[in-house]
Design a protein around this motif. Structure first.
Motif, PDB file in Angstrom:
ATOM      1  N   TYR A 188       0.961  -1.164  -0.039  1.00  0.00           N
ATOM      2  CA  TYR A 188       0.083  -0.029   0.062  1.00  0.00           C
ATOM      3  C   TYR A 188       0.667   1.063  -0.026  1.00  0.00           C
ATOM      4  O   TYR A 188       1.867   1.262   0.809  1.00  0.00           O
ATOM      5  N   ILE A 189       0.386   2.072  -0.828  1.00  0.00           N
ATOM      6  CA  ILE A 189       1.479   3.526  -1.040  1.00  0.00           C
ATOM      7  C   ILE A 189       0.551   4.519  -0.612  1.00  0.00           C
ATOM      8  O   ILE A 189      -0.821   4.920  -1.385  1.00  0.00           O
ATOM      9  N   ASP A 190       0.583   5.432   0.305  1.00  0.00           N
ATOM     10  CA  ASP A 190      -0.390   6.346   0.709  1.00  0.00           C
ATOM     11  C   ASP A 190      -0.048   7.619  -0.192  1.00  0.00           C
ATOM     12  O   ASP A 190       0.939   7.722  -1.013  1.00  0.00           O
ATOM     13  N   GLN A 191      -0.919   8.759  -0.106  1.00  0.00           N
ATOM     14  CA  GLN A 191      -1.043   9.739  -1.014  1.00  0.00           C
ATOM     15  C   GLN A 191       0.383  10.531  -0.834  1.00  0.00           C
ATOM     16  O   GLN A 191       0.724  11.174  -1.618  1.00  0.00           O
ATOM     17  N   GLN A 211       4.399   7.164   1.203  1.00  0.00           N
ATOM     18  CA  GLN A 211       4.710   6.308   2.169  1.00  0.00           C
ATOM     19  C   GLN A 211       4.444   4.981   1.663  1.00  0.00           C
ATOM     20  O   GLN A 211       3.329   4.639   1.363  1.00  0.00           O
ATOM     21  N   ARG A 212       5.322   3.839   1.758  1.00  0.00           N
ATOM     22  CA  ARG A 212       5.111   2.424   1.323  1.00  0.00           C
ATOM     23  C   ARG A 212       5.136   1.553   2.448  1.00  0.00           C
ATOM     24  O   ARG A 212       5.693   1.665   3.519  1.00  0.00           O
ATOM     25  N   TRP A 213       3.997   0.881   2.468  1.00  0.00           N
ATOM     26  CA  TRP A 213       3.764  -0.280   3.612  1.00  0.00           C
ATOM     27  C   TRP A 213       3.577  -1.789   2.882  1.00  0.00           C
ATOM     28  O   TRP A 213       2.862  -1.723   1.768  1.00  0.00           O
ATOM     29  N   CYS A 214       4.352  -2.562   3.178  1.00  0.00           N
ATOM     30  CA  CYS A 214       4.364  -3.808   2.589  1.00  0.00           C
ATOM     31  C   CYS A 214       3.881  -5.063   3.898  1.00  0.00           C
ATOM     32  O   CYS A 214       4.406  -4.772   4.945  1.00  0.00           O
ATOM     33  N   LEU A 260       1.788  -4.412   9.197  1.00  0.00           N
ATOM     34  CA  LEU A 260       2.635  -3.910   8.097  1.00  0.00           C
ATOM     35  C   LEU A 260       3.880  -3.344   8.437  1.00  0.00           C
ATOM     36  O   LEU A 260       3.925  -2.516   9.505  1.00  0.00           O
ATOM     37  N   ASN A 261       4.675  -3.401   7.563  1.00  0.00           N
ATOM     38  CA  ASN A 261       6.164  -2.827   7.676  1.00  0.00           C
ATOM     39  C   ASN A 261       6.206  -1.540   6.819  1.00  0.00           C
ATOM     40  O   ASN A 261       6.046  -1.601   5.511  1.00  0.00           O
ATOM     41  N   ALA A 262       6.532  -0.450   7.320  1.00  0.00           N
ATOM     42  CA  ALA A 262       6.771   0.809   6.368  1.00  0.00           C
ATOM     43  C   ALA A 262       8.111   0.659   5.842  1.00  0.00           C
ATOM     44  O   ALA A 262       9.179   0.230   6.284  1.00  0.00           O
ATOM     45  N   VAL A 263       8.110   0.943   4.541  1.00  0.00           N
ATOM     46  CA  VAL A 263       9.459   0.753   3.788  1.00  0.00           C
ATOM     47  C   VAL A 263      10.150   2.065   3.671  1.00  0.00           C
ATOM     48  O   VAL A 263       9.270   3.132   3.114  1.00  0.00           O
ATOM     49  N   VAL A 264      11.206   2.086   4.121  1.00  0.00           N
ATOM     50  CA  VAL A 264      11.952   3.464   3.970  1.00  0.00           C
ATOM     51  C   VAL A 264      12.870   3.570   2.734  1.00  0.00           C
ATOM     52  O   VAL A 264      13.343   2.950   2.277  1.00  0.00           O
TER      53      VAL A 264
END
Length: 143
Positions: free
Chosen positions: A119-122, A125-128, A139-143
């Motif tokens: 999921y990529i927010d507006q 920020q990416r969450w996998c 979910l883990n935030a991808v930096v």
């Protein structure tokens, strides 16, 4: 007084029933069901169907009067789903993009994010991780 209440309740019931009938007619018959002349007689999911109804459109495979196979649905809200369909539901791999630009790419089951996805927010920020019935606990935030 009781008679007036009964009349109001009957009116409300009939109004709701009529509203549901109108919604059914326009959504299911006008949007989801193609004219018979646009498809071949085959029931295989290889027929490509294109339809625009106002600001909504679908382009993709069609089987047994349903979106089935690969296709793209563009909603009036400007959201878009591109991917696999099974009997008018998101099923398998696909990408849903909301009108604000956020998107989910991954597995779907019965119109819900389910399985591995991103999921990529507006804001970008990416969450996998794994989604379960539309939610993504842990979910883990991808930096």
């Amino acid at each position: 007084s009781d008679f007036l209440s009964l009349c109001v309740m009957a009116f409300v019931f009939l109004f709701r029933f009529f509203s549901i009938c109108v919604i059914y007619f326009f959504f299911f018959l006008m949007i989801r069901r193609p004219p018979r002349s646009t498809l071949s007689s085959s029931s295989a999911a290889s027929d490509v169907y294109k339809r625009q109804d106002g600001e909504q459109s679908y382009e993709g495979q069609w089987q047994d009067d349903a979106m089935h196979g690969q296709g793209t649905f563009r909603y009036a809200s400007k959201a878009v789903y591109e991917g696999s369909w099974a009997q008018n539901e998101y099923q398998g791999e696909g990408k849903y993009t909301w009108a604000n630009g956020s998107c989910y790419t991954g597995s779907w089951n019965a119109n819900q994010m389910h399985g591995k996805g991103e999921y990529i927010d507006q804001n970008g920020q990416r969450w996998c991780g794994r989604f379960y019935n539309g939610v993504g606990p842990g979910l883990n935030a991808v930096v």
